[in-house]
Design an enzyme around this catalytic site. Sequence first.
Site, PDB file in Angstrom:
ATOM      1  N   ARG A 306       0.818  -1.215   0.000  1.00 53.46           N
ATOM      2  CA  ARG A 306       0.000   0.000   0.000  1.00 53.46           C
ATOM      3  C   ARG A 306       0.863   1.281   0.000  1.00 53.46           C
ATOM      4  O   ARG A 306       0.578   2.229  -0.737  1.00 53.46           O
ATOM      5  CB  ARG A 306      -0.842  -0.033   1.280  1.00 53.46           C
ATOM      6  CG  ARG A 306      -1.867   1.025   1.444  1.00 53.46           C
ATOM      7  CD  ARG A 306      -2.458   0.917   2.850  1.00 53.46           C
ATOM      8  NE  ARG A 306      -2.726  -0.448   3.234  1.00 53.46           N
ATOM      9  CZ  ARG A 306      -3.900  -1.053   3.123  1.00 53.46           C
ATOM     10  NH1 ARG A 306      -4.933  -0.391   2.660  1.00 53.46           N
ATOM     11  NH2 ARG A 306      -4.054  -2.308   3.497  1.00 53.46           N
ATOM     12  N   TYR A 347     -13.715  -3.107   4.566  1.00 47.24           N
ATOM     13  CA  TYR A 347     -13.017  -2.650   5.776  1.00 47.24           C
ATOM     14  C   TYR A 347     -13.635  -1.408   6.406  1.00 47.24           C
ATOM     15  O   TYR A 347     -13.057  -0.837   7.327  1.00 47.24           O
ATOM     16  CB  TYR A 347     -11.546  -2.296   5.449  1.00 47.24           C
ATOM     17  CG  TYR A 347     -10.802  -3.311   4.654  1.00 47.24           C
ATOM     18  CD1 TYR A 347     -10.592  -4.599   5.154  1.00 47.24           C
ATOM     19  CD2 TYR A 347     -10.299  -3.004   3.401  1.00 47.24           C
ATOM     20  CE1 TYR A 347      -9.897  -5.529   4.407  1.00 47.24           C
ATOM     21  CE2 TYR A 347      -9.601  -3.937   2.651  1.00 47.24           C
ATOM     22  CZ  TYR A 347      -9.404  -5.196   3.167  1.00 47.24           C
ATOM     23  OH  TYR A 347      -8.709  -6.116   2.436  1.00 47.24           O
ATOM     24  N   CYS A 374     -25.932  -2.352  -6.842  1.00 44.48           N
ATOM     25  CA  CYS A 374     -27.223  -2.574  -6.185  1.00 44.48           C
ATOM     26  C   CYS A 374     -27.058  -3.032  -4.742  1.00 44.48           C
ATOM     27  O   CYS A 374     -27.426  -4.164  -4.387  1.00 44.48           O
ATOM     28  CB  CYS A 374     -28.034  -3.578  -6.987  1.00 44.48           C
ATOM     29  SG  CYS A 374     -28.386  -2.949  -8.618  1.00 44.48           S
ATOM     30  N   GLU A 375     -26.455  -2.200  -3.941  1.00 41.18           N
ATOM     31  CA  GLU A 375     -26.287  -2.441  -2.506  1.00 41.18           C
ATOM     32  C   GLU A 375     -26.431  -1.086  -1.838  1.00 41.18           C
ATOM     33  O   GLU A 375     -25.762  -0.130  -2.245  1.00 41.18           O
ATOM     34  CB  GLU A 375     -24.870  -2.941  -2.185  1.00 41.18           C
ATOM     35  CG  GLU A 375     -24.444  -4.203  -2.860  1.00 41.18           C
ATOM     36  CD  GLU A 375     -24.765  -5.450  -2.034  1.00 41.18           C
ATOM     37  OE1 GLU A 375     -24.956  -5.312  -0.820  1.00 41.18           O
ATOM     38  OE2 GLU A 375     -24.830  -6.524  -2.642  1.00 41.18           O
ATOM     39  N   TYR A 404      -5.010  -2.001  -3.573  1.00 39.73           N
ATOM     40  CA  TYR A 404      -6.165  -2.842  -3.217  1.00 39.73           C
ATOM     41  C   TYR A 404      -7.470  -2.295  -3.813  1.00 39.73           C
ATOM     42  O   TYR A 404      -8.534  -2.470  -3.239  1.00 39.73           O
ATOM     43  CB  TYR A 404      -6.288  -3.000  -1.696  1.00 39.73           C
ATOM     44  CG  TYR A 404      -5.027  -3.576  -1.083  1.00 39.73           C
ATOM     45  CD1 TYR A 404      -4.712  -4.923  -1.244  1.00 39.73           C
ATOM     46  CD2 TYR A 404      -4.136  -2.770  -0.397  1.00 39.73           C
ATOM     47  CE1 TYR A 404      -3.540  -5.450  -0.726  1.00 39.73           C
ATOM     48  CE2 TYR A 404      -2.962  -3.282   0.125  1.00 39.73           C
ATOM     49  CZ  TYR A 404      -2.668  -4.622  -0.036  1.00 39.73           C
ATOM     50  OH  TYR A 404      -1.506  -5.144   0.474  1.00 39.73           O
TER      51      TYR A 404
END
Length: 447
Positions: A306, A347, A374-375, A404
């Site tokens: 990262r 996360y 669709c959430e 990520y």
Amino acid sequence: MTLLEIFPSLRPSVSARLDPAVWPRDTHYDDTGRVTIGGVALADIADRYRTPSYVLDEAEVRGRCRDYRAAFPEAEIIYAGKALMIRAVADWVSQEGLSVDVCSAGELAIALAAGVPAQRIVMHGNGKTSDELRAAVAAGVGRIVVDSLAEITLLSALVTRRQRVLLRLSPGIDVHGHPAVRTGVLDQKFGFPMGSEAAAEAVTRILRQPALELIGLHCHLGSQIHDPDHYGEAVRKLVAEMAAIRRDHGLLLTHLDLGGGHAVAYRGGEAQMNLTELAEVLEDALDAACARQRFPRPRIAMEPGRAIVARAGVTVYRVVSVKRIDGGHTYVTVDGGMGDNARVALYGARHSAVVANRHPAGPLITATVAGRFCEAGDVIAADVRLPVDLRPGEVLAVPCTGAYHHSLASCYNSVGRPPIIAVARGRDRELVRRETVDDLLRRDIGR
Ligand SMILES: Cc1ncc(COP(=O)(O)O)c(C=O)c1O
């Protein structure tokens, strides 16, 4: 005449909004108020490659590699490819003198295709299959990080020449991160708990295999760690373990790989790992631990993922709609979301967003940037300040999406994954093309 020309006093507030802790170093507003990275306007990328698109600043990736090399001149810096494994990035980091950590046959193939020397590849994974181990052995990877007793058996049957290995231990250090990325505690799926019978058995079994050469220990404490003292503690514990192995087996281990996990700031004001402080903590811990155990200094390795690529990446979206709920939030829906940014759902990550096609001078509102999937939980950024007159078709940019994001992307709702566009010295080029509906149909071969 541009707004900035009419009101030059706006300039300081302009640069203040693009926090250098979060954006690539070469991020600016151009004379027309558009956000540019690496000399390329994000709005032009949106026009040329459509949206959403991941933008990757090559100079920022290379700069981060150089920061690590400068802060840790004697250590081996191993880029953790899981953060973003594409040929270009593997090539850049390798040119900058980093080694590469891979955790699957796919990542291994990409690193090799990029020309990373096999000797500078480290193979990881708690569930390496025999095919993956075979591929790693055939390629001649420099090190394999052993994660289970079964893997020792499998590997011994596969090796054709002497293979260097590290043993992954969990040192029992709790960095209190998100449960999904807490990997230093004893009770978890990776490696062997330090001091356990299984760990002792693993050492004995490796030593019984003449083709396996145990050269050191490995640990990975977790992710988004900003307190360097956790790594100091890891050094003390692992050097003590190396001394115990020398005492019990007469074997002098020379390598100590401390894994990755160095924190980056996703939003202004968030803590990030300070490399100078980390270097000091490691030096002190090594001095103290090696003196105490009368143990020669091991070669230190680190595996940042990262911290190398996160800040180099920015995702550009187009606004699809702006919806004001009476007595509730203002939702700015964009044409991407959890398909290209799974971190929020996985996360609970928090991102920021800015309008990128014009300077946001004028009144602002607090808005929720929502994804198109669709959430109900598909939210990219909450509580961001955006122009009150934001309209569909405008370009939003979400910073710190280099790590990520592409790696965790999915084609949920059968929406293809975005392309990756590199920017460098005022030019842009496509590194990974957009996944199309044709791509999805081509894989769908049954009836
Ligand atoms: C073994 C190992 N090394 C390095 C990393 C890289 O971590 P980060 O990207 O947080 O630096 C990971 C991440 O999961 C890992 O599992």
